[in-house]
Design a protein around this motif. Structure first.
Motif, PDB file in Angstrom:
ATOM      1  N   ARG A 252     -39.460  31.631  -3.472  1.00  0.00           N
ATOM      2  CA  ARG A 252     -38.388  32.601  -3.311  1.00  0.00           C
ATOM      3  C   ARG A 252     -37.213  31.943  -2.597  1.00  0.00           C
ATOM      4  O   ARG A 252     -37.402  31.041  -1.778  1.00  0.00           O
ATOM      5  N   ALA A 253     -36.024  32.411  -2.893  1.00  0.00           N
ATOM      6  CA  ALA A 253     -34.832  31.905  -2.218  1.00  0.00           C
ATOM      7  C   ALA A 253     -34.487  32.800  -1.042  1.00  0.00           C
ATOM      8  O   ALA A 253     -34.515  34.029  -1.147  1.00  0.00           O
ATOM      9  N   ALA A 254     -34.178  32.196   0.099  1.00  0.00           N
ATOM     10  CA  ALA A 254     -33.657  32.947   1.235  1.00  0.00           C
ATOM     11  C   ALA A 254     -32.258  33.455   0.876  1.00  0.00           C
ATOM     12  O   ALA A 254     -31.571  32.867   0.031  1.00  0.00           O
ATOM     13  N   PRO A 255     -31.794  34.532   1.486  1.00  0.00           N
ATOM     14  CA  PRO A 255     -30.423  34.983   1.231  1.00  0.00           C
ATOM     15  C   PRO A 255     -29.426  33.914   1.684  1.00  0.00           C
ATOM     16  O   PRO A 255     -29.647  33.244   2.693  1.00  0.00           O
ATOM     17  N   PHE A 256     -28.355  33.746   0.940  1.00  0.00           N
ATOM     18  CA  PHE A 256     -27.384  32.720   1.305  1.00  0.00           C
ATOM     19  C   PHE A 256     -25.985  33.116   0.864  1.00  0.00           C
ATOM     20  O   PHE A 256     -25.797  33.941  -0.032  1.00  0.00           O
ATOM     21  N   GLU A 257     -24.997  32.499   1.506  1.00  0.00           N
ATOM     22  CA  GLU A 257     -23.595  32.640   1.141  1.00  0.00           C
ATOM     23  C   GLU A 257     -22.969  31.251   1.116  1.00  0.00           C
ATOM     24  O   GLU A 257     -23.283  30.411   1.961  1.00  0.00           O
ATOM     25  N   CYS A 258     -22.116  31.021   0.160  1.00  0.00           N
ATOM     26  CA  CYS A 258     -21.386  29.760   0.089  1.00  0.00           C
ATOM     27  C   CYS A 258     -19.981  29.957   0.632  1.00  0.00           C
ATOM     28  O   CYS A 258     -19.327  30.964   0.356  1.00  0.00           O
ATOM     29  N   HIS A 259     -19.509  28.976   1.392  1.00  0.00           N
ATOM     30  CA  HIS A 259     -18.169  29.025   1.963  1.00  0.00           C
ATOM     31  C   HIS A 259     -17.433  27.731   1.626  1.00  0.00           C
ATOM     32  O   HIS A 259     -17.997  26.637   1.758  1.00  0.00           O
ATOM     33  N   LYS A 260     -16.212  27.851   1.213  1.00  0.00           N
ATOM     34  CA  LYS A 260     -15.356  26.689   1.074  1.00  0.00           C
ATOM     35  C   LYS A 260     -14.964  26.230   2.468  1.00  0.00           C
ATOM     36  O   LYS A 260     -14.711  27.062   3.352  1.00  0.00           O
ATOM     37  N   ALA A 261     -14.944  24.930   2.705  1.00  0.00           N
ATOM     38  CA  ALA A 261     -14.553  24.429   4.027  1.00  0.00           C
ATOM     39  C   ALA A 261     -13.180  24.978   4.401  1.00  0.00           C
ATOM     40  O   ALA A 261     -12.251  24.958   3.599  1.00  0.00           O
ATOM     41  N   SER A 262     -13.056  25.478   5.621  1.00  0.00           N
ATOM     42  CA  SER A 262     -11.820  26.137   6.036  1.00  0.00           C
ATOM     43  C   SER A 262     -10.666  25.156   6.212  1.00  0.00           C
ATOM     44  O   SER A 262      -9.501  25.530   6.112  1.00  0.00           O
ATOM     45  N   ILE A 263     -10.987  23.893   6.474  1.00  0.00           N
ATOM     46  CA  ILE A 263      -9.980  22.836   6.629  1.00  0.00           C
ATOM     47  C   ILE A 263     -10.476  21.604   5.888  1.00  0.00           C
ATOM     48  O   ILE A 263     -11.649  21.250   5.972  1.00  0.00           O
ATOM     49  N   GLY A 264      -9.584  20.940   5.156  1.00  0.00           N
ATOM     50  CA  GLY A 264      -9.984  19.745   4.409  1.00  0.00           C
ATOM     51  C   GLY A 264     -10.983  20.059   3.326  1.00  0.00           C
ATOM     52  O   GLY A 264     -12.012  19.394   3.214  1.00  0.00           O
ATOM     53  N   ALA A 265     -10.681  21.081   2.503  1.00  0.00           N
ATOM     54  CA  ALA A 265     -11.652  21.559   1.513  1.00  0.00           C
ATOM     55  C   ALA A 265     -11.944  20.533   0.427  1.00  0.00           C
ATOM     56  O   ALA A 265     -13.042  20.514  -0.134  1.00  0.00           O
TER      57      ALA A 265
END
Length: 338
Positions: A252-265
Motif C-alpha cells: 500500500r502507498a502512504a498518503p503523499f503530496e508533491c511540491h515543486k521546490a519553492s526556490i530554484g525549481a
C-alpha cells in the motif's frame, strides 16, 4: 504508531537479506544502514541524519548500494550509465573497486569538467574504469549500448541510470525500517515526513514501505528537485509493481503530496537564496545542507509552514546528504552575515 506485523516482518527479512554481506555493513550491529534522529529547535520538529552515513555517498545512495550487495556478489562485471557528474556513478565507481568488480561506464557528454572542486573527483574516479561517451543526441541509445557491452561478458549486472532498478529497491526501503524502529524506541509518532526527490526512487520506496508496514502511516511531502508530479506518480506505480514481484504482500502507498521546490525549481538551479540558506543552517544549527536537494527541501518546508501554519503532531525532515555538491561551484558557499 501501530505495525502491520506480518508485512513488517516480511519486509525486514527481505531488506536484511539484501544488505547481508555488504562492505557498507561491515562492523555495524544493525541489519541495515542506520542514522540518528536529531531534535530541532521547534516543538515537534526532527531531522533524520542520513547525511552522516557517508560523505562521498549521499544517504539514499548508501542505502541503495547496501541493498545491492547480493546482486553485486552474483556478478563479475557491472555496466551502468549516467551524466558525467552522476553521484550514483561516483558511488558505483567506489563500490566496484571495493568489491573487485570490473565496471563499464556510459557517460553523457555535456558541460566540460572544471579544474577544481568536485569535478576533479568525478574525473579521478571514472578514470579507473572503462568509459564510453555519448552525445546528448545519442543518449537515448545508452540502454541498448549497455546491453551490447554485457553480451558475452558472463555474469554482468546492468544498472540503469541512477540505479533505478528492482534489484536496488530493498536498500532504500531500509529508511522506513530504520525510522520505524527509532520511532517506537523513542515513543514518537510522526504525522508528516518531508523528503526530497531527484529520480524519485528513494521517496517512492519510503511511501510504499511506510504505507505497507504501518496501519496509520504519516503524510509524506515530496519536494521535487527534478522531474514533474506526473513523472513521480508514474514511477511510484512502477515501484509498486516491482515490489509485488519481489515480495507477495498487500503493498500500500502512504498518503503523499508533491511540491515543486519553492526556490530554484529547475534541477541544478542554485540562486543566492539557496546558498544563504546553506550558510545560515550551518552557522546556526551545525547542519550542512546541499544546494541541489536538501537546502531546497528546507526552504520549501518553511514556505509551506508559512502559508499553511504549523501542523499538529510531530514532523520529520529527511536530510539525504549530498554535501559534496557544495564543492562543485566556483561561486557558491558563503559566510552567513545575518
Amino acid at each position: 504508531m501501530i505495525l502491520r506485523e506480518t508485512e513488517h516482518k516480511s519486509i525486514v527479512g527481505w531488506v536484511r537479506e539484501s544488505c547481508k554481506g555488504s562492505p557498507l555493513m561491515l562492523g555495524r550491529k544493525g541489519l541495515w544502514p542506520e542514522s540518528r534522529l536529531q531534535k530541532l529547535d521547534r516543538p515537534g520538529l526532527w531531522i533524520k541524519r542520513d547525511d552522516e552515513l557517508s560523505f562521498t555517498l549521499s544517504g539514499p545512495k548508501y542505502r541503495k548500494f547496501a541493498g545491492l550487495s547480493q546482486a553485486m556478489k552474483a556478478s563479475d562485471h557491472v555496466v551502468s550509465w549516467g551524466s558525467a557528474r552522476s553521484a550514483f556513478l561516483l558511488g558505483l565507481s567506489q563500490m566496484a573497486k571495493e568489491e573487485g568488480r570490473s565496471l563499464e561506464l556510459i557517460l553523457l557528454r555535456s558541460t566540460p569538467y572544471q579544474d577544481f572542486g568536485a569535478d576533479i573527483l568525478y574525473q579521478n574516479a571514472f578514470a579507473a574504469h572503462s568509459q564510453h561517451w555519448l552525445s546528448r543526441e545519442d543518449w537515448p541509445t545508452a540502454a541498448f549500448l549497455a546491453n551490447r557491452i554485457a553480451e558475452g561478458r558472463g555474469r554482468t549486472l546492468i544498472l540503469p541510470e541512477g540505479g533505478v532498478s528492482p534489484k536496488a529497491l530493498a536498500g532504500p526501503m531500509s529508511l522506513a525500517l530504520d525510522l520505524t524502529e527509532q520511532s517506537l524506541a523513542l515513543g514518537l509518532d510522526f504525522r508528516e515526513i518531508w523528503v526530497d526527490s531527484g529520480s524519485g526512487f528513494t521517496a517512492q520506496a519510503l511511501i510504499l514501505a511506510l504505507g505497507t508496514i504501518l496501519k496509520n502511516p504519516p503524510l509524506i511531502h515530496v519536494v521535487l528537485c527534478a522531474g514533474k508530479d506526473d513523472d513521480f506518480r508514474q514511477g511510484l506505480a512502477l515501484r509498486l509493481e516491482e515490489a509485488k514481484n519481489e515480495l507477495a504482500l498487500d503493498w500500500r502507498a502512504a498518503p503523499f503530496e508533491c511540491h515543486k521546490a519553492s526556490i530554484g525549481a529547475s534541477y541544478g538551479s542554485t540562486p543566492k537564496a539557496v546558498w544563504q540558506k546553506i550558510a545560515k543552517e550551518h552557522q546556526e544549527k551545525g547542519l550542512l545542507l546541499d544546494p541541489i536537494y536538501t537546502a531546497k527541501l528546507m526552504l520549501t518546508f518553511e514556505a509551506h509552514r508559512a502559508a499553511h501554519g504549523e501542523s499538529p503532531g510531530e514532523t520529520l525532515l529527511i536530510h539525504s546528504g549530498g554535501s559534496l555538491n557544495n564543492f562543485g561551484f566556483e561561486k557558491g558557499l558563503i559566510v552567513y552575515e545575518g
